[in-house]
Write a protein that holds these residues in place. Structure first.
Motif: not given
Length: 460
Positions: A240-246, A271-275
């Motif tokens: 996971l380099t540049d992705a938004y898993i939200n 990147g983010t794994i949020c909410n």
């Protein structure tokens, strides 16, 4: 126009007279036109770019073999043709397909009836094809129109590039992923994935999966036992380099977003794994955003894991019944404000069972729970960063080697804890190893230092 069958004229000799006839055109390669995407793929030379002219309705699996192709949808949609709901594309080991500007639409219009229903671990309010239904725990097995075959079977390489959009597909419970990757490579590079119900990727063998280019993965519902959304097994490696898993949800006993099993590995560089939220509760659940099983490994070098609601842990956990040694290496990044829906586990960010955490520069804001019930494989925490919360040992034996800081309290409800270094928010004298002591500093923190006393034991 989009949505209409486009035609082109072609001169054909009939009885020695050239006449113009109308031929359907769905795809083109340069100046050559083809009546379907399948025809274009079959006739394309390696390196060709196929451009869609309109919505493509696939009526049989398209095989890409022995060539590298690019599919430019031109903003058009690919969907199922009448009477077909099987695999759309099979990418052979010696082939690759790069996709841009293309929407893959399953037309299964399921939704949560509200944002609150999506994020509530105990709510299962869904609307499917305009029919609202309220479901209880355990009753969601399939939605109407669930697919029993992957959309893509890949042993070569597939790239979902800029303008790629996968949406509104529903897959059968547990075993049917959207993309089945057996070796080869899968890249999401600027893609968007939304309203997928079921497992998105199941990777095995020596497969590689990469999330980059600002890809967005949101509003999906994972459903699986080990990896509800992304299942990384075999010797596969996901990065996971540049992705938004939200903003996703899952009913999962283990990995809500990533289930890393067997000898699989997940690397988070950014990147983010949020909410995201786990919609499964119970003491036998290992539900967290990232769950390791077997000899699964997780390495964090950057990015943010925040605001998630898990079951066993909000961010990272190891599988409840696994006695193998998993590895969690946190070199950098931020893990904070993750909670659990099952309050027994004290809203842990990280819950470890028979595994190791090595945190060199990461910030972990919230509790870390070690539950090492195996005497053969003790839990081990090597903290070189900052844990802004409590350390809790529930059972078994664990060691803490540290030059970092744990700002909260240390609690041992059962088992044995051995501390050999670090800075703490409370006195940890009961668990300091022989030859060391816990000393309160002027700042009110407790520092582990070597003792000034020397003991000589006379044997006999």
């Amino acid at each position: 126009k989009k949505g209409c069958m486009m035609n082109y004229s072609k001169l054909v000799a009939i009885a020695g007279i050239f006449v113009s006839i109308s031929v359907a055109r769905a795809a083109s390669i340069g100046t050559m036109d083809y009546p379907s995407l399948a025809d274009a793929v079959n006739n394309a030379a390696s390196g060709a770019t196929i451009t869609l002219s309109e919505t493509e309705k696939i009526s049989a699996t398209i095989n890409v073999e022995g060539k590298s192709l690019t599919l430019d949808g031109g903003g058009n949609t690919v969907t199922f043709g009448s009477g077909f709901n099987g695999t759309m594309f099979n990418i052979a080991k010696d082939a690759s397909l790069s996709i841009v500007n293309t929407t893959f639409d399953g037309t299964n219009d399921w939704r949560w009836v509200s944002e609150a229903a999506k994020m509530d671990p105990y709510a299962y309010e869904l609307s499917c094809n305009e029919t609202k239904s309220t479901n209880t725990v355990g009753s969601i097995t399939k939605l109407e129109g669930a697919l029993s075959s992957p959309l893509f079977t890949v042993s070569g390489s597939i790239i979902f590039g800029e303008g790629s959009y996968l949406r509104q597909f529903v897959f059968a419970q547990n075993d049917t992923p959207m993309i089945s990757l057996t070796g080869g490579g899968l890249t999401f590079n600027g893609a968007r994935i939304e309203y997928i119900f079921g497992i998105q990727v199941r990777a095995s063998g020596d497969a590689t999966v990469e999330f980059t280019g600002g890809s967005i993965i949101t509003n999906n519902y994972g459903y699986g036992n080990k990896g509800a959304t992304y299942w990384i097994g075999g010797n596969a490696v996901a990065t996971l380099t540049d992705a938004y898993i939200n903003g996703n949800a899952a009913r999962a006993r283990s990995g809500v977003i990533f289930g890393v099993v067997e000898y699989g590995k997940l690397i988070m560089d950014g990147g983010t794994i949020c909410n995201n939220v786990s919609k499964y509760w119970g003491s036998n659940s290992s539900g967290s955003m990232i769950c390791l099983e077997g000899y699964g490994r997780f390495e964090m070098n950057g990015g943010v894991i925040s605001g998630n609601i898990g079951t066993l842990a909000g961010a990272i956990s190891t599988r409840w019944y696994s006695d193998n040694e998993q590895s969690v290496v946190l070199n950098s990044g931020i893990i904070r404000d993750n909670t659990t829906s099952y309050s027994t586990w004290s809203n842990a960010n990280i819950f470890l069972r028979s595994s190791a955490v090595i945190s060199s520069n990461a910030v972990v804001a919230g509790p870390v729970v070690v539950n090492s019930s195996s005497a053969d494989i003790p839990g081990a925490l090597d903290n070189q960063g900052v844990i802004e919360g409590d350390l809790i040992l529930n059972s078994g034996f664990a060691t803490v080697t540290s030059s970092g800081e744990i700002t909260g309290s240390v609690t041992v409800s059962a088992g044995e804890l051995a501390i050999s270094g670090g800075v703490y928010g409370t006195d940890v004298s009961p668990w300091v190893e022989f030859g060391l002591e816990s000393v309160k500093t002027d700042s009110g923190k407790w520092l582990i230092v070597e003792t000034d006393d020397c003991f000589i034991w006379n044997q006999g």
